[in-house]
Structures are given as C-alpha cells and as structure tokens.
Motif scaffolding. Sequence first.
Motif, PDB file in Angstrom:
ATOM      1  N   GLU A 262       0.983  -1.313  -0.242  1.00  0.00           N
ATOM      2  CA  GLU A 262       0.090   0.012  -0.065  1.00  0.00           C
ATOM      3  C   GLU A 262       0.798   1.157   0.091  1.00  0.00           C
ATOM      4  O   GLU A 262       0.621   2.346  -0.687  1.00  0.00           O
ATOM      5  CB  GLU A 262      -1.169  -0.054   1.116  1.00  0.00           C
ATOM      6  CG  GLU A 262      -1.663   1.396   1.293  1.00  0.00           C
ATOM      7  CD  GLU A 262      -2.763   1.118   0.260  1.00  0.00           C
ATOM      8  OE1 GLU A 262      -3.385   2.193  -0.078  1.00  0.00           O
ATOM      9  OE2 GLU A 262      -3.413   0.177  -0.111  1.00  0.00           O
ATOM     10  N   HIS A 263       1.959   1.305   0.799  1.00  0.00           N
ATOM     11  CA  HIS A 263       2.845   2.489   1.036  1.00  0.00           C
ATOM     12  C   HIS A 263       3.665   2.597  -0.527  1.00  0.00           C
ATOM     13  O   HIS A 263       3.658   3.781  -1.150  1.00  0.00           O
ATOM     14  CB  HIS A 263       4.046   2.269   1.931  1.00  0.00           C
ATOM     15  CG  HIS A 263       3.326   2.025   3.345  1.00  0.00           C
ATOM     16  ND1 HIS A 263       2.757   2.959   4.036  1.00  0.00           N
ATOM     17  CD2 HIS A 263       3.115   0.827   4.156  1.00  0.00           C
ATOM     18  CE1 HIS A 263       2.254   2.542   5.093  1.00  0.00           C
ATOM     19  NE2 HIS A 263       2.537   1.271   5.290  1.00  0.00           N
ATOM     20  N   VAL A 264       4.015   1.487  -0.984  1.00  0.00           N
ATOM     21  CA  VAL A 264       4.689   1.640  -2.401  1.00  0.00           C
ATOM     22  C   VAL A 264       3.732   2.303  -3.360  1.00  0.00           C
ATOM     23  O   VAL A 264       4.143   3.011  -4.164  1.00  0.00           O
ATOM     24  CB  VAL A 264       5.448   0.466  -2.790  1.00  0.00           C
ATOM     25  CG1 VAL A 264       5.984   0.608  -3.806  1.00  0.00           C
ATOM     26  CG2 VAL A 264       6.461  -0.160  -1.957  1.00  0.00           C
ATOM     27  N   PHE A 265       2.577   1.604  -3.444  1.00  0.00           N
ATOM     28  CA  PHE A 265       1.569   2.027  -4.369  1.00  0.00           C
ATOM     29  C   PHE A 265       1.286   3.541  -4.248  1.00  0.00           C
ATOM     30  O   PHE A 265       1.326   4.200  -5.132  1.00  0.00           O
ATOM     31  CB  PHE A 265       0.160   1.224  -4.340  1.00  0.00           C
ATOM     32  CG  PHE A 265      -1.054   1.802  -4.892  1.00  0.00           C
ATOM     33  CD1 PHE A 265      -1.146   1.637  -6.302  1.00  0.00           C
ATOM     34  CD2 PHE A 265      -1.861   2.580  -4.427  1.00  0.00           C
ATOM     35  CE1 PHE A 265      -2.036   2.346  -6.953  1.00  0.00           C
ATOM     36  CE2 PHE A 265      -2.935   2.819  -5.037  1.00  0.00           C
ATOM     37  CZ  PHE A 265      -3.122   2.818  -6.473  1.00  0.00           C
ATOM     38  N   LEU A 266       1.201   3.913  -2.898  1.00  0.00           N
ATOM     39  CA  LEU A 266       0.789   5.541  -2.777  1.00  0.00           C
ATOM     40  C   LEU A 266       2.161   6.386  -3.158  1.00  0.00           C
ATOM     41  O   LEU A 266       1.882   7.241  -3.816  1.00  0.00           O
ATOM     42  CB  LEU A 266       0.315   5.869  -1.639  1.00  0.00           C
ATOM     43  CG  LEU A 266      -1.062   5.158  -0.846  1.00  0.00           C
ATOM     44  CD1 LEU A 266      -1.372   5.186   0.536  1.00  0.00           C
ATOM     45  CD2 LEU A 266      -1.937   5.921  -1.862  1.00  0.00           C
ATOM     46  N   LEU A 267       3.311   5.800  -2.894  1.00  0.00           N
ATOM     47  CA  LEU A 267       4.561   6.543  -3.289  1.00  0.00           C
ATOM     48  C   LEU A 267       4.501   6.685  -4.970  1.00  0.00           C
ATOM     49  O   LEU A 267       4.719   7.652  -5.423  1.00  0.00           O
ATOM     50  CB  LEU A 267       5.582   5.794  -2.931  1.00  0.00           C
ATOM     51  CG  LEU A 267       6.086   6.168  -1.356  1.00  0.00           C
ATOM     52  CD1 LEU A 267       7.212   5.109  -0.950  1.00  0.00           C
ATOM     53  CD2 LEU A 267       6.494   7.513  -1.058  1.00  0.00           C
ATOM     54  N   ALA A 268       4.293   5.799  -5.697  1.00  0.00           N
ATOM     55  CA  ALA A 268       4.004   5.559  -7.077  1.00  0.00           C
ATOM     56  C   ALA A 268       2.940   6.753  -7.586  1.00  0.00           C
ATOM     57  O   ALA A 268       3.153   7.349  -8.466  1.00  0.00           O
ATOM     58  CB  ALA A 268       3.745   4.355  -7.592  1.00  0.00           C
TER      59      ALA A 268
ATOM     60  N   ALA B 134      12.611   6.727  -1.115  1.00  0.00           N
ATOM     61  CA  ALA B 134      11.777   6.145   0.164  1.00  0.00           C
ATOM     62  C   ALA B 134      11.236   4.757   0.284  1.00  0.00           C
ATOM     63  O   ALA B 134      11.202   4.163   1.456  1.00  0.00           O
ATOM     64  CB  ALA B 134      10.238   7.161  -0.063  1.00  0.00           C
ATOM     65  N   THR B 135      11.027   4.140  -0.879  1.00  0.00           N
ATOM     66  CA  THR B 135      10.850   2.695  -0.978  1.00  0.00           C
ATOM     67  C   THR B 135      12.079   1.962  -0.423  1.00  0.00           C
ATOM     68  O   THR B 135      11.831   0.953   0.310  1.00  0.00           O
ATOM     69  CB  THR B 135      10.616   2.438  -2.461  1.00  0.00           C
ATOM     70  OG1 THR B 135       9.383   2.849  -2.655  1.00  0.00           O
ATOM     71  CG2 THR B 135      10.226   0.817  -2.400  1.00  0.00           C
ATOM     72  N   ARG B 136      13.075   2.211  -0.796  1.00  0.00           N
ATOM     73  CA  ARG B 136      14.475   1.681  -0.338  1.00  0.00           C
ATOM     74  C   ARG B 136      14.504   2.021   1.249  1.00  0.00           C
ATOM     75  O   ARG B 136      14.792   0.946   2.040  1.00  0.00           O
ATOM     76  CB  ARG B 136      15.857   2.351  -0.969  1.00  0.00           C
ATOM     77  CG  ARG B 136      16.017   1.808  -2.150  1.00  0.00           C
ATOM     78  CD  ARG B 136      17.381   2.278  -2.556  1.00  0.00           C
ATOM     79  NE  ARG B 136      17.659   2.264  -4.205  1.00  0.00           N
ATOM     80  CZ  ARG B 136      17.085   3.414  -4.861  1.00  0.00           C
ATOM     81  NH1 ARG B 136      16.738   4.545  -4.395  1.00  0.00           N
ATOM     82  NH2 ARG B 136      17.141   3.332  -6.157  1.00  0.00           N
ATOM     83  N   LEU B 137      14.250   2.887   1.654  1.00  0.00           N
ATOM     84  CA  LEU B 137      13.925   3.464   3.077  1.00  0.00           C
ATOM     85  C   LEU B 137      12.944   2.371   3.790  1.00  0.00           C
ATOM     86  O   LEU B 137      13.395   1.842   4.909  1.00  0.00           O
ATOM     87  CB  LEU B 137      13.933   4.913   3.508  1.00  0.00           C
ATOM     88  CG  LEU B 137      14.928   5.493   3.131  1.00  0.00           C
ATOM     89  CD1 LEU B 137      14.532   7.173   3.226  1.00  0.00           C
ATOM     90  CD2 LEU B 137      16.322   5.428   3.885  1.00  0.00           C
ATOM     91  N   LEU B 138      11.873   2.039   3.408  1.00  0.00           N
ATOM     92  CA  LEU B 138      10.792   1.621   4.001  1.00  0.00           C
ATOM     93  C   LEU B 138      11.600  -0.053   3.943  1.00  0.00           C
ATOM     94  O   LEU B 138      11.277  -0.716   4.829  1.00  0.00           O
ATOM     95  CB  LEU B 138       9.575   1.467   2.964  1.00  0.00           C
ATOM     96  CG  LEU B 138       8.722   2.925   3.213  1.00  0.00           C
ATOM     97  CD1 LEU B 138       7.691   2.902   2.254  1.00  0.00           C
ATOM     98  CD2 LEU B 138       8.350   2.896   4.654  1.00  0.00           C
ATOM     99  N   ILE B 139      12.067  -0.533   2.840  1.00  0.00           N
ATOM    100  CA  ILE B 139      12.378  -1.978   2.706  1.00  0.00           C
ATOM    101  C   ILE B 139      13.600  -2.072   3.794  1.00  0.00           C
ATOM    102  O   ILE B 139      13.543  -2.980   4.653  1.00  0.00           O
ATOM    103  CB  ILE B 139      13.007  -2.454   1.230  1.00  0.00           C
ATOM    104  CG1 ILE B 139      11.776  -2.353   0.600  1.00  0.00           C
ATOM    105  CG2 ILE B 139      13.658  -3.559   1.490  1.00  0.00           C
ATOM    106  CD1 ILE B 139      12.062  -2.357  -1.030  1.00  0.00           C
TER     107      ILE B 139
END
Length: 185
Positions: free
Chosen positions: A147-153, A175-180
Amino acid sequence: MDSTVATGRALDAAEELFYRQGVQTVGMDDIRAVSGVSLKRLYQLFPAKERLVEAYLERRDVRWRERLAEHVEQHEDPERRVVAVFDQLGEWFGEPGFNGCAWINSYGELGATSEPVARQVRLHKAAFKEYVANLVARAGLPADLGEHVFLLAEGAMVSAAITGSTAPAAHAAEATRLLIAAHRR
C-alpha cells in the motif's frame, strides 16, 4: 477499411489527442481528422464519445502495465523489482510529451459524470496496486508495504506531471528503499 484497422486508427488518434489535450477539449471530429476514419464509421465503432474514452483507457492500461512488467521483470532480485517500478516511472516521466497519468487526468475530467470512465480508472488503479502488492509479497515484505509503495508511485505520478520533472520517481524510489531497509532491521 475493415473494422480492426478503423478501430486501431481511432484508438491511436484518441490516445494521442486525449492524452495531450484532454478528453473534454477533443471532439469526435478531431478524432476523425487525425485517424482518417469517417465520422459515420467512428460512430458505428463507438456510438458515444464516452465509449471511445473507455476503449482508449482499456487499451492504454494493457500497454502501460505490460511495459512496466517488462522493465521490472528484468531484475532478478525481488526487492530490486519493487524499486524498479520507480525506474520505469522515471523513464516515463522523462519522455517527450509526458502529461501525467492518463487515468488520473481522465478521472479529473469525467470521473464525477461518467461511471464507465470512473470504472476504467478504478480498474486500472486496482490492477496497478495488485501488481505492486504482488512484487512486495514476492520480496517477502509485509503486505501493508505494498500500500505504501503504491501510494508513493501515485504521488510521484501527480508530482511529476505538475513539476515537469523526473525527480519524483527518484525520491519515491529512495523512500521505498528506506521502507524496505526499515522492515529488514
């Protein structure tokens, strides 16, 4: 001109004009002029402009998602595939004529008044969200990260259209790398 050729020409013209100029500013006569398909034939194929908009969004959805998957699947590492979504978005944002997300644009123009167009937008966004969620799951990451990655996109798409910059893709990738990384800790 057979039906398949006429439909293809009409959809090519619709995609070019609707994406560049907006759906509401383009009339069927404009589609006729660019496609070379007679107005009578256009209305036989698409009895209403709304149906042409639906068909344009349907076809663009298939092409857009195929292109995304083709790019993402080049990477073997499952976590890298998640981030590769943003690489592809960045390439798209940098293309000449990039005018934002066709579905967001169409929804902004017609979503409140055209249920068929709103449905096509919801279908596209749901399919994209599911694709991202599957990438996240294949990487062994928690489902809510999808959900987070989708919203970032989605945010990157809007920001890139407004700013005319590819930078939102890079920022969303980081931001995705940081979340991972936060999940892996």
